[in-house]
Design an enzyme around this catalytic site. Sequence first.
Site, mmCIF file in Angstrom:
data_model
loop_
_atom_site.group_PDB
_atom_site.id
_atom_site.type_symbol
_atom_site.label_atom_id
_atom_site.label_comp_id
_atom_site.label_asym_id
_atom_site.label_seq_id
_atom_site.Cartn_x
_atom_site.Cartn_y
_atom_site.Cartn_z
ATOM 1 N N ALA A 1 0.840 -1.206 0.000
ATOM 2 C CA ALA A 1 0.000 0.000 0.000
ATOM 3 C C ALA A 1 0.870 1.250 0.000
ATOM 4 O O ALA A 1 1.851 1.330 0.745
ATOM 5 C CB ALA A 1 -0.896 0.002 1.240
ATOM 6 N N ASP B 1 -13.744 -4.647 12.501
ATOM 7 C CA ASP B 1 -12.591 -4.155 13.262
ATOM 8 C C ASP B 1 -12.333 -2.662 13.039
ATOM 9 O O ASP B 1 -11.201 -2.249 12.860
ATOM 10 C CB ASP B 1 -11.358 -4.975 12.849
ATOM 11 C CG ASP B 1 -10.134 -4.675 13.712
ATOM 12 O OD1 ASP B 1 -10.304 -4.445 14.914
ATOM 13 O OD2 ASP B 1 -9.015 -4.663 13.172
#
Length: 404
Positions: A230, A299
């Site tokens: 990323a 989450d």
Amino acid sequence: SKLAALFEHPLYNIPMPEVTEKDKLFVVNPMEKFSLRSSGSDEWVSSSKAETLLPTGKTAYDTYPTWLKFHVGINRYELYPRRDPLMPTLLRDLATQRIVSSVQKSGGTQLKLIMTFPNYGQALFKPMKQTRDQETPIDFFYFSDFERHNAEIAAFHLDRILDFRRIPPVSGRLVNITKEIRDITTDKKLAKTFFISPAGNVCFYGECSYYCSTEHALCGKPDRLEGSVAALLPDKTLAKRRSWRSPWRRSYHKSKKAEWELNPNYCAQVRDTPPYDRGHRLLDLIDMTVLDFLMGNMDRHHYETFEKFGNDTFLLHLDNGRGFGTHSRDEPSILAPLRQCCSIKKSTYLRLQLLATQPYRLSDLLREALATDPLAPILTEPHLRALDRRLAKVLATVGRCLAG
């Protein structure tokens, strides 16, 4: 291409507000250039010297590496533009640029690496923890779940298809553990954790609070390992970010429930609490809720914003590795903010309705987007089909709000 048709649709061409200088994350000196260090090198350096002549018709911006252009383009309204000409190059750079350094990222429950490229670009590497067809066991608590590299890749593309554009670009990559991690790391703690498994594979486990031990080691085949890469956001010293605790955060406890799970009127008190009492912050949070429900991500305890833009800006959707863990069941509690507040942006609702129609079916669009990734296929068919089922549930929830 269904994807190309989607991005041509009027709902994906709603004009953006005009971006002024104060709306940009960085105000750049237009004379600042980047140049190659030497003819025999592929390293970039910043060069303010006027004598470095630019090719005719080129501006200083043209000399910037792609990652820097990405950083410079961030503004109050979006992380990157809808029709971003940089995106294919940035994704290709993440997948193919030579790795010159790999060190462990501090903090977190699971092993992540920061990788550096010759042009000083950096990326966050999350290694493969489980295969595409493994589902999170039904008896696992959400906080015991593994982070999945393919979830990070799929989340980026899904976020883009929803037109949020709040997740930094992510690509899949096959990494050589020996040459691209072990042999070049300067991280002494990480270096101590490499070993050869009984099967002759190169493994390592790093240092972290939960899943860093020989039992949770990451092993190559024999030294090839899949992972997500990323693009990193600008360094926090240059662009401060603020971390916000989600009002619908879970208890992270095996038996305790959070307040929102016990109080059906919980949204009323959130609406009275800054920063949710004005602006579009609550609606942005509900956008994030929709994204999380589609992925099955439980989450989401925090989110971040760029401090420079105050309350009037988008939320960053970071850390999506616990999405796409189950396709056979949905988690209705993720939709609590939408259900309790009965609010959603009109533009988001219209796009969700569009993505439920045959020509723009969400599963088809994501399948097409993910097909270009170096590690394709990223998601199994049951995961893609689950998206259409979950989208119908989101629309039904909004329908009940409108009827009520």
